[in-house]
Motif scaffolding. Structure first.
Motif, PDB file in Angstrom:
ATOM      1  N   TYR A   1       0.807  -1.212   0.000  1.00  0.00           N
ATOM      2  CA  TYR A   1       0.000   0.000   0.000  1.00  0.00           C
ATOM      3  C   TYR A   1       0.845   1.269   0.000  1.00  0.00           C
ATOM      4  CZ  TYR A   1      -4.123  -2.790   1.168  1.00  0.00           C
ATOM      5  OH  TYR A   1      -5.148  -3.717   1.144  1.00  0.00           O
ATOM      6  N   THR A   2       0.303   2.288  -0.663  1.00  0.00           N
ATOM      7  CA  THR A   2       0.764   3.658  -0.476  1.00  0.00           C
ATOM      8  C   THR A   2      -0.282   4.379   0.364  1.00  0.00           C
ATOM      9  OG1 THR A   2      -0.415   4.507  -2.411  1.00  0.00           O
ATOM     10  CG2 THR A   2       1.806   3.624  -2.774  1.00  0.00           C
ATOM     11  N   ALA A   3       0.063   5.569   0.848  1.00  0.00           N
ATOM     12  CA  ALA A   3      -0.910   6.356   1.607  1.00  0.00           C
ATOM     13  C   ALA A   3      -2.104   6.732   0.735  1.00  0.00           C
ATOM     14  CB  ALA A   3      -0.243   7.608   2.172  1.00  0.00           C
ATOM     15  N   GLU A   4      -1.869   6.896  -0.569  1.00  0.00           N
ATOM     16  CA  GLU A   4      -2.982   7.203  -1.472  1.00  0.00           C
ATOM     17  C   GLU A   4      -3.974   6.046  -1.526  1.00  0.00           C
ATOM     18  OE1 GLU A   4      -3.691   8.952  -5.996  1.00  0.00           O
ATOM     19  OE2 GLU A   4      -1.831   7.894  -5.516  1.00  0.00           O
ATOM     20  N   ASP A   5      -3.462   4.808  -1.495  1.00  0.00           N
ATOM     21  CA  ASP A   5      -4.338   3.633  -1.497  1.00  0.00           C
ATOM     22  C   ASP A   5      -5.194   3.571  -0.232  1.00  0.00           C
ATOM     23  OD1 ASP A   5      -3.233   2.782  -3.925  1.00  0.00           O
ATOM     24  OD2 ASP A   5      -1.661   1.639  -2.893  1.00  0.00           O
ATOM     25  N   THR A   6      -4.559   3.773   0.918  1.00  0.00           N
ATOM     26  CA  THR A   6      -5.317   3.675   2.159  1.00  0.00           C
ATOM     27  C   THR A   6      -6.266   4.853   2.329  1.00  0.00           C
ATOM     28  OG1 THR A   6      -3.405   4.621   3.322  1.00  0.00           O
ATOM     29  CG2 THR A   6      -3.665   2.234   3.394  1.00  0.00           C
ATOM     30  N   LEU A   7      -5.887   6.021   1.826  1.00  0.00           N
ATOM     31  CA  LEU A   7      -6.807   7.152   1.884  1.00  0.00           C
ATOM     32  C   LEU A   7      -8.071   6.852   1.083  1.00  0.00           C
ATOM     33  CD1 LEU A   7      -7.514  10.046   2.698  1.00  0.00           C
ATOM     34  CD2 LEU A   7      -6.291  10.832   0.656  1.00  0.00           C
ATOM     35  N   GLN A   8      -7.937   6.182  -0.049  1.00  0.00           N
ATOM     36  CA  GLN A   8      -9.092   5.832  -0.858  1.00  0.00           C
ATOM     37  C   GLN A   8     -10.076   4.969  -0.071  1.00  0.00           C
ATOM     38  OE1 GLN A   8      -9.136   7.194  -3.952  1.00  0.00           O
ATOM     39  NE2 GLN A   8     -11.256   6.523  -4.225  1.00  0.00           N
ATOM     40  N   GLU A   9      -9.558   4.110   0.787  1.00  0.00           N
ATOM     41  CA  GLU A   9     -10.426   3.283   1.622  1.00  0.00           C
ATOM     42  C   GLU A   9     -11.037   4.098   2.764  1.00  0.00           C
ATOM     43  OE1 GLU A   9      -8.399  -0.222   2.870  1.00  0.00           O
ATOM     44  OE2 GLU A   9      -8.054  -0.931   0.809  1.00  0.00           O
ATOM     45  N   LEU A  10     -10.286   5.052   3.271  1.00  0.00           N
ATOM     46  CA  LEU A  10     -10.795   5.856   4.383  1.00  0.00           C
ATOM     47  C   LEU A  10     -11.889   6.827   3.949  1.00  0.00           C
ATOM     48  CD1 LEU A  10      -7.398   6.616   6.168  1.00  0.00           C
ATOM     49  CD2 LEU A  10      -9.224   5.121   7.011  1.00  0.00           C
ATOM     50  N   VAL A  11     -11.916   7.206   2.668  1.00  0.00           N
ATOM     51  CA  VAL A  11     -12.953   8.120   2.184  1.00  0.00           C
ATOM     52  C   VAL A  11     -14.098   7.370   1.504  1.00  0.00           C
ATOM     53  CG1 VAL A  11     -11.319  10.016   1.925  1.00  0.00           C
ATOM     54  CG2 VAL A  11     -11.812   8.538  -0.049  1.00  0.00           C
TER      55      VAL A  11
END
Length: 324
Positions: free
Chosen positions: A38-48
């Motif tokens: 994961y990158t932070a962009e990947d996990t942010l997509q899940e958080l939003v």
């Protein structure tokens, strides 16, 4: 909360946790080897995710600034008889066997009940967990909390070297690449193809944007089949690629996140044609491998299509369920 769990800080997830979430999941991958980086962009997509209520449907544990575990609940945008709420989470390898996982699963189930009551109270609640079969301790933990295995899925892979299948299109159909102008047809085709799939519900536009047409989406290897006579979309394939996986492994994987054919057009060569087009496109675009995940009991009977296209099993996943 007793023992070591009481020394941790507990709170709901927030959007600013993207980096900490990625760090946790990459630490898990280093030990569990499930093929997910994961990158932070990947996990942010899940958080939003519009169907993840972080305030009421998540919990994370921190040791200082380090996230050592989390659970996140995703409710369905619609439900009929059954509302299958998806529970996802992880525990840092260094903090396992200390009660953190048990606390998170219990919190996730409680959150699932809250969100179920808020969104689909007339339906029957089932809490689902989807995990790779080989991860140590998962089966014991879930069984101890009342979950039972109800379904198996397989990850299939195919190297993008040598020849690819013949991309011949069945008579009366035409293949189209993705574009902004036909994006809605892709979504409609997905919903029609998945309407008799186990656990699937229609995907609204906001979920489509979040889960499918996001930063991992590869439009150049995503295709639609349409009836020439009527213009009706009848089959769809969408490809994704995770840069974090390529950076870690050196393998550029083209993952087919959506692949489906409307019930009326199954077993006529539609899926095989889409696969062939996507495999050629992915190879031409520099991918080394293609992959997909298939339900072992899918109604489309697609396992033969994948075998003929050169796919072979690489990993197995278990879907666990808790009925409330």
């Amino acid at each position: 909360m007793s023992g070591e769990r009481s020394t941790l800080a507990w709170r709901p997830l927030a959007r600013h946790d993207a980096v900490a979430s990625a760090d946790l999941l990459n630490a898990v991958e280093a030990v569990d080897r499930i093929g997910e980086n994961y990158t932070a962009e990947d996990t942010l997509q899940e958080l939003v995710d519009p169907y993840a209520d972080l305030e009421r449907g998540s919990l994370a544990a921190f040791d200082g600034d380090v996230m050592v575990g989390y659970v996140k609940v995703r409710f369905k945008p619609s439900a009929d008889v059954v509302h299958r709420v998806f529970l996802d989470g992880a525990v840092h390898p260094d903090y396992r066997r200390r009660g953190v996982g048990t606390a998170l699963v219990d919190a996730g189930v409680a959150a699932a009940e809250v969100l179920h009551a808020a969104h689909h109270p007339a339906a029957r609640l089932v809490v689902d967990v989807h995990k790779c079969e080989h991860v140590a301790g998962v089966a014991e933990l879930l069984r101890s909390r009342g979950f039972a295995p109800v379904r198996h899925f397989q990850r299939l892979e195919r190297a993008l070297t040598g020849t690819t299948p013949d991309p011949a299109v069945p008579a009366g159909l035409r293949v189209e690449p993705w574009s902004e102008q036909v994006d809605e047809d892709f979504r409609v085709a997905r919903n029609e193809a998945y309407r008799d799939h186990w656990g699937a519900v229609p995907m609204p536009v906001d979920a489509w944007r979040n889960k499918v047409v996001n930063q991992t989406f590869r439009p150049g290897a995503s295709f639609l089949l349409r009836e020439v006579a009527t213009g009706t979309p009848v089959a769809v394939l969408v490809t994704a690629h995770w840069e974090a996986d390529a950076e870690t492994t050196g393998i550029r994987d083209a993952h087919f996140v959506v692949l489906g054919t409307s019930p009326a057009h199954r077993r006529r060569g539609a899926a095989g044609a889409l696969l062939a087009h996507a495999l050629r496109a992915a190879a031409e675009q520099g991918h080394h491998r293609a992959s997909l995940t298939v339900d072992s009991a899918a109604p489309s009977g697609a396992s033969g299509v994948f075998a003929r296209a050169g796919f072979a099993p690489a990993a197995r996943y278990v879907r666990w369920a808790l009925e409330r």
